[in-house]
Design a protein around this motif. Structure first.
Motif, PDB file in Angstrom:
ATOM      1  N   LEU A 155       6.183  -4.512  -1.909  1.00  0.00           N
ATOM      2  CA  LEU A 155       5.570  -3.831  -1.362  1.00  0.00           C
ATOM      3  C   LEU A 155       6.016  -3.609   0.257  1.00  0.00           C
ATOM      4  CD1 LEU A 155       2.746  -4.856   0.017  1.00  0.00           C
ATOM      5  CD2 LEU A 155       4.010  -6.533   1.058  1.00  0.00           C
ATOM      6  N   THR A 156       5.501  -2.025   0.280  1.00  0.00           N
ATOM      7  CA  THR A 156       5.994  -1.548   1.510  1.00  0.00           C
ATOM      8  C   THR A 156       4.932  -2.015   2.754  1.00  0.00           C
ATOM      9  OG1 THR A 156       5.152   0.353   1.190  1.00  0.00           O
ATOM     10  CG2 THR A 156       7.289  -0.110   0.287  1.00  0.00           C
ATOM     11  N   THR A 157       5.329  -2.429   4.073  1.00  0.00           N
ATOM     12  CA  THR A 157       4.447  -2.459   5.622  1.00  0.00           C
ATOM     13  C   THR A 157       4.971  -1.089   6.279  1.00  0.00           C
ATOM     14  OG1 THR A 157       6.289  -4.003   6.075  1.00  0.00           O
ATOM     15  CG2 THR A 157       4.221  -4.637   4.644  1.00  0.00           C
ATOM     16  N   ASN A 158       5.862  -0.328   6.445  1.00  0.00           N
ATOM     17  CA  ASN A 158       6.362   0.412   7.500  1.00  0.00           C
ATOM     18  C   ASN A 158       6.264   1.561   7.328  1.00  0.00           C
ATOM     19  OD1 ASN A 158       7.561   1.282   9.607  1.00  0.00           O
ATOM     20  ND2 ASN A 158       9.301   0.008   9.107  1.00  0.00           N
ATOM     21  N   GLY A 159       5.697   2.446   8.096  1.00  0.00           N
ATOM     22  CA  GLY A 159       5.255   3.568   7.141  1.00  0.00           C
ATOM     23  C   GLY A 159       4.169   4.122   6.031  1.00  0.00           C
ATOM     24  N   SER A 222      -1.664   6.289   3.594  1.00  0.00           N
ATOM     25  CA  SER A 222      -0.091   6.545   3.609  1.00  0.00           C
ATOM     26  C   SER A 222       0.553   8.062   3.591  1.00  0.00           C
ATOM     27  CB  SER A 222       0.805   5.919   2.786  1.00  0.00           C
ATOM     28  OG  SER A 222       0.285   4.780   2.738  1.00  0.00           O
ATOM     29  N   GLN A 223       0.821   8.544   4.195  1.00  0.00           N
ATOM     30  CA  GLN A 223       1.863   9.933   4.452  1.00  0.00           C
ATOM     31  C   GLN A 223       2.904  10.025   3.264  1.00  0.00           C
ATOM     32  OE1 GLN A 223       2.907  12.018   8.044  1.00  0.00           O
ATOM     33  NE2 GLN A 223       0.763  13.093   7.585  1.00  0.00           N
ATOM     34  N   LEU A 224       2.307  11.379   1.641  1.00  0.00           N
ATOM     35  CA  LEU A 224       3.006  11.658   0.964  1.00  0.00           C
ATOM     36  C   LEU A 224       2.704  11.931   0.378  1.00  0.00           C
ATOM     37  CD1 LEU A 224       2.913   8.458  -1.174  1.00  0.00           C
ATOM     38  CD2 LEU A 224       4.386   8.700  -0.084  1.00  0.00           C
ATOM     39  N   PRO A 225       3.779  12.639  -0.112  1.00  0.00           N
ATOM     40  CA  PRO A 225       3.641  14.560  -0.614  1.00  0.00           C
ATOM     41  C   PRO A 225       2.765  14.499  -2.042  1.00  0.00           C
ATOM     42  CG  PRO A 225       5.913  13.555  -1.492  1.00  0.00           C
ATOM     43  CD  PRO A 225       5.043  12.400  -0.190  1.00  0.00           C
ATOM     44  N   LYS A 244      -4.728  -9.503   1.781  1.00  0.00           N
ATOM     45  CA  LYS A 244      -4.369 -10.388   2.241  1.00  0.00           C
ATOM     46  C   LYS A 244      -3.262 -10.612   1.837  1.00  0.00           C
ATOM     47  CE  LYS A 244      -5.445 -12.934  -1.024  1.00  0.00           C
ATOM     48  NZ  LYS A 244      -6.380 -13.736  -1.944  1.00  0.00           N
ATOM     49  N   ILE A 245      -2.502 -10.191   0.560  1.00  0.00           N
ATOM     50  CA  ILE A 245      -0.974  -9.714  -0.006  1.00  0.00           C
ATOM     51  C   ILE A 245      -0.387  -9.268   1.167  1.00  0.00           C
ATOM     52  CG2 ILE A 245       0.492  -8.546  -1.627  1.00  0.00           C
ATOM     53  CD1 ILE A 245      -2.083  -9.025  -3.512  1.00  0.00           C
ATOM     54  N   ALA A 246      -0.515  -7.776   1.738  1.00  0.00           N
ATOM     55  CA  ALA A 246       0.343  -7.105   2.775  1.00  0.00           C
ATOM     56  C   ALA A 246       0.627  -8.391   4.533  1.00  0.00           C
ATOM     57  CB  ALA A 246      -0.852  -5.771   2.942  1.00  0.00           C
ATOM     58  N   ASP A 247      -0.732  -8.701   3.978  1.00  0.00           N
ATOM     59  CA  ASP A 247      -0.223  -9.847   5.173  1.00  0.00           C
ATOM     60  C   ASP A 247       0.467 -10.805   5.536  1.00  0.00           C
ATOM     61  OD1 ASP A 247      -2.112  -7.979   6.659  1.00  0.00           O
ATOM     62  OD2 ASP A 247      -4.393  -9.874   6.904  1.00  0.00           O
ATOM     63  N   ALA A 248       0.773 -10.697   3.993  1.00  0.00           N
ATOM     64  CA  ALA A 248       1.986 -11.988   4.323  1.00  0.00           C
ATOM     65  C   ALA A 248       3.077 -11.784   4.248  1.00  0.00           C
ATOM     66  CB  ALA A 248       1.785 -12.754   2.444  1.00  0.00           C
ATOM     67  N   GLY A 253      11.601  -8.449   5.932  1.00  0.00           N
ATOM     68  CA  GLY A 253      11.517  -8.233   7.218  1.00  0.00           C
ATOM     69  C   GLY A 253      11.705  -6.441   7.625  1.00  0.00           C
ATOM     70  N   ALA A 254      12.314  -5.754   6.969  1.00  0.00           N
ATOM     71  CA  ALA A 254      12.327  -4.402   7.421  1.00  0.00           C
ATOM     72  C   ALA A 254      11.203  -3.594   6.610  1.00  0.00           C
ATOM     73  CB  ALA A 254      13.682  -3.840   6.817  1.00  0.00           C
ATOM     74  N   GLY A 255      10.277  -4.091   6.245  1.00  0.00           N
ATOM     75  CA  GLY A 255       9.197  -2.973   5.073  1.00  0.00           C
ATOM     76  C   GLY A 255       8.922  -2.814   4.400  1.00  0.00           C
ATOM     77  N   ASP A 256      10.289  -2.793   3.707  1.00  0.00           N
ATOM     78  CA  ASP A 256      10.058  -2.606   1.589  1.00  0.00           C
ATOM     79  C   ASP A 256      11.122  -3.388   1.249  1.00  0.00           C
ATOM     80  OD1 ASP A 256       9.959  -1.042  -0.448  1.00  0.00           O
ATOM     81  OD2 ASP A 256      11.672   0.055   0.078  1.00  0.00           O
ATOM     82  N   GLY A 257      10.167  -4.243   0.422  1.00  0.00           N
ATOM     83  CA  GLY A 257      10.930  -5.993  -0.455  1.00  0.00           C
ATOM     84  C   GLY A 257      10.086  -6.103  -1.109  1.00  0.00           C
ATOM     85  N   ALA A 258      10.836  -6.872  -2.019  1.00  0.00           N
ATOM     86  CA  ALA A 258       9.670  -8.014  -3.006  1.00  0.00           C
ATOM     87  C   ALA A 258       8.049  -8.490  -2.147  1.00  0.00           C
ATOM     88  CB  ALA A 258      10.250  -8.949  -3.628  1.00  0.00           C
ATOM     89  N   PRO A 259       7.317  -8.783  -2.100  1.00  0.00           N
ATOM     90  CA  PRO A 259       5.949  -9.390  -1.857  1.00  0.00           C
ATOM     91  C   PRO A 259       6.466 -10.744  -1.443  1.00  0.00           C
ATOM     92  CG  PRO A 259       5.022  -8.096  -3.948  1.00  0.00           C
ATOM     93  CD  PRO A 259       6.805  -8.082  -3.445  1.00  0.00           C
ATOM     94  N   ASN A 260       5.953 -11.207  -0.221  1.00  0.00           N
ATOM     95  CA  ASN A 260       5.893 -12.756  -0.041  1.00  0.00           C
ATOM     96  C   ASN A 260       5.330 -13.615  -1.114  1.00  0.00           C
ATOM     97  OD1 ASN A 260       8.611 -12.315   1.823  1.00  0.00           O
ATOM     98  ND2 ASN A 260       7.026 -12.710   3.879  1.00  0.00           N
ATOM     99  N   ALA A 261       3.872 -12.832  -1.168  1.00  0.00           N
ATOM    100  CA  ALA A 261       2.758 -13.871  -1.965  1.00  0.00           C
ATOM    101  C   ALA A 261       3.116 -13.388  -3.523  1.00  0.00           C
ATOM    102  CB  ALA A 261       2.252 -12.721  -1.586  1.00  0.00           C
ATOM    103  N   THR A 262       3.124 -14.348  -3.887  1.00  0.00           N
ATOM    104  CA  THR A 262       3.029 -14.507  -5.220  1.00  0.00           C
ATOM    105  C   THR A 262       2.127 -13.614  -6.361  1.00  0.00           C
ATOM    106  OG1 THR A 262       4.821 -16.548  -5.271  1.00  0.00           O
ATOM    107  CG2 THR A 262       3.551 -15.559  -7.355  1.00  0.00           C
TER     108      THR A 262
END
Length: 273
Positions: A155-159, A222-225, A244-248, A253-262
């Motif tokens: 899950l990415t949440t930054n940029g 999301s800005q992507l080529p 809902k998944i993103a909100d979790a 904590g840096a914007g890119d990792g495994a989702p906290n949601a299962t």
């Protein structure tokens, strides 16, 4: 002798210069962070994001997941409660094939992919006419139960705002053993290098025609080529599930990792109408 007024002005100038330096450094770190996120979002087929300029949803080329850069200033965020249910009983079928399945879909038909996840159902309208190889592959894999019981591993949440799924290993390195060609890269929806919210697209290794089974679902513009095959659109109800998944949040904590949601795909099906 320096007067008080001159000293005050000197201190003010020095303060201003320090502020400018901090702002410049913050902008530089932001650019680096977004580039790292882009490069990590890749699917690790063989094992999809390249650097932001070459591709964001790239699969990792080796068995080691790329880690997002964490600046010293980054603070760990509290983990939100898991909004999802427990996964259904069952095991992942880690199957592979030597070559892409033969085209068997009707390119003029309407296809829908249903992802029954632990967080809710995500319906995706597939674009068979614009991305026949991609839709054909998903039809084949879903019918084989390839996606059943698999985790959405990133899950990415930054940029960049995406949820990445489709890897039976759950590590970002898995794939079906074959690759499919890039398609639909000039889709009218991809304006100004932006994948709009609701887009479903293929992850890849950053190389041409390197897509496999990993895909990403965009929950905010999301800005992507335009390097990632767009092949479907999430329903409005599905977007609510993604948000809902993103909100979790995600694990680093840096914007890119495994989702906290299962987030587990209990069952994936593709149907024609």
């Amino acid at each position: 002798m320096v007067s008080q007024e001159q000293r005050r002005r000197q201190l003010a100038r020095e303060k201003f210069l320090r502020q400018q330096q901090r702002r410049t450094e913050a902008r530089r770190k932001s650019r680096v962070r977004n580039a790292v996120i882009a490069s990590v979002l890749g699917v690790t087929l063989i094992g999809s994001l390249a650097l932001y300029t070459t591709g964001v949803l790239k699969q990792d080329d080796d068995k080691t997941n790329a880690a997002a850069e964490v600046t010293p200033e980054a603070e760990e965020t509290g983990k939100a409660p898991d909004p999802c249910e427990k996964p259904a009983a069952g095991e992942v079928e880690k199957q592979t094939w030597k070559k892409e399945p033969a085209l068997s879909i009707d390119e003029s038909a309407k296809y829908t992919m249903k992802l029954e996840t632990t967080c809710g159902t995500i319906d995706v309208a597939l674009n068979a006419s614009a991305a026949p190889h991609t839709v054909n592959s998903f039809n084949f894999l879903a019918n084989k139960g390839y996606f059943d019981h698999t985790k959405c591993h990133r899950l990415t949440t930054n940029g960049i705002y995406v949820l990445q799924c489709g890897d039976p290993t759950g590590t970002g390195t898995g794939g079906p053993g074959y690759t499919i060609p890039d398609e639909n890269l000039k889709d009218a929806s991809l304006k100004n290098n932006t994948y709009p919210a609701g887009t479903v697209a293929m992850a890849n290794t950053g190389q041409k025609d390197s897509g496999g089974s990993q895909f990403f679902l965009v929950y905010e513009d999301s800005q992507l080529p335009p390097n990632y095959t767009p092949f479907g659109t999430v329903s409005d109800a599905g977007l609510k599930v993604l948000k809902k998944i993103a909100d979790a949040g995600e694990s680093t904590g840096a914007g890119d990792g495994a989702p906290n949601a299962t987030v587990v795909i209990d069952k994936a099906t593709v149907t024609a109408s």
